[in-house]
Design a protein around this motif. Structure first.
Motif, short mmCIF file in Angstrom:
data_model
loop_
_atom_site.label_atom_id
_atom_site.label_comp_id
_atom_site.label_asym_id
_atom_site.label_seq_id
_atom_site.Cartn_x
_atom_site.Cartn_y
_atom_site.Cartn_z
N ILE A 1 0.86 -1.19 0.00
CA ILE A 1 0.00 0.00 0.00
C ILE A 1 0.89 1.23 0.00
CG2 ILE A 1 -1.77 1.28 1.28
CD1 ILE A 1 -2.43 -1.48 2.64
N VAL A 2 0.72 2.09 -0.99
CA VAL A 2 1.47 3.34 -1.09
C VAL A 2 0.57 4.46 -0.57
CG1 VAL A 2 2.44 5.02 -2.70
CG2 VAL A 2 2.91 2.57 -3.00
N ILE A 3 1.10 5.24 0.38
CA ILE A 3 0.36 6.40 0.87
C ILE A 3 1.16 7.66 0.56
CG2 ILE A 3 -0.86 5.07 2.62
CD1 ILE A 3 0.96 6.29 4.73
N GLU A 4 0.48 8.67 0.06
CA GLU A 4 1.15 9.90 -0.35
C GLU A 4 0.25 11.11 -0.17
OE1 GLU A 4 4.27 10.20 -1.52
OE2 GLU A 4 4.76 8.14 -2.04
N PHE A 5 0.86 12.22 0.23
CA PHE A 5 0.24 13.53 0.09
C PHE A 5 0.49 13.95 -1.34
CE2 PHE A 5 1.57 13.92 4.69
CZ PHE A 5 0.30 13.80 5.21
N VAL A 6 -0.51 14.48 -2.02
CA VAL A 6 -0.36 14.82 -3.44
C VAL A 6 -1.15 16.09 -3.76
CG1 VAL A 6 -2.27 13.30 -4.12
CG2 VAL A 6 -0.48 13.82 -5.78
N THR A 7 -0.65 16.85 -4.72
CA THR A 7 -1.38 18.04 -5.18
C THR A 7 -2.34 17.62 -6.28
OG1 THR A 7 0.23 18.57 -6.90
CG2 THR A 7 0.61 19.53 -4.71
#
Length: 187
Positions: free
Chosen positions: A4-10
């Motif tokens: 599972i990849v978790i990211e803050f993204v614009t």
């Protein structure tokens, strides 16, 4: 086992320097919405965090190892307790003693992930994400998308990266951002 990849993204897909710690001119974009926008279990990891393993690249691990050990809220306790694997060529086991339950990943990244029996949660660490995506090992993306357009920076899905067919599992407003969950589409 799932990766599972978790990211803050614009909105335009930029993931670099959400907190401003890298000192880039446009860095800190996620934190402009206040601490509550990024605090706690915004990615809805729940038991996955309790039963899985966190996989971090060196730079992300170094940043987190300065932030998380000094915090004492319930989510910080979970972050400090979770086993952590550090993908690095420069840090040693002695270096990783700064953050409890951290160890240097042994051997090749892709092989180690294939051998892992627990769910693997990758946060930040674009080089790690890129290698796992290239090996077709990412099962799910959990993206906290902020209403910001930067126009430049490192993207989660670069133009020269591998194609991916994803299925949307959920979309939920979380404060100023939207949490979306995507999994690999059936083949």
């Amino acid at each position: 086992m799932s990766v599972i990849v978790i990211e803050f993204v614009t909105l335009d897909g930029i993931v670099s320097d959400p907190d401003g710690s890298a000192g880039t001119p446009l860095g800190g974009w996620a934190f402009r919405y206040g601490r509550e926008a990024v605090a706690g279990d915004k990615f809805r990891l729940g038991r996955t965090l309790d039963d899985g393993v966190l996989l971090l690249g060196r730079a992300t691990w170094q940043l987190f190892s300065r932030l998380w050990p000094g915090r004492d809220d319930p989510f910080a306790a979970r972050m400090n307790a979770v086993p952590k694997l550090v993908a690095t060529r420069t840090l040693t086991g002695a270096d990783t003693s700064a953050w409890a339950n951290s160890e240097v990943l042994d051997g090749d990244l892709v092989d180690a992930v294939k051998r892992e029996r627990r769910d693997v949660i990758v946060t930040g660490s674009l080089s790690v994400v890129g290698r796992l995506r290239a090996a077709d090992l990412v099962d799910e993306y959990r993206l906290l998308t902020f209403p910001t357009v930067l126009g430049t920076g490192r993207r989660l899905f670069p133009a020269d990266g591998p194609r991916a067919q994803l299925e949307c599992l959920a979309a939920e407003r979380v404060g100023s951002a939207v949490l979306t969950r995507y999994r690999r589409a059936a083949r």
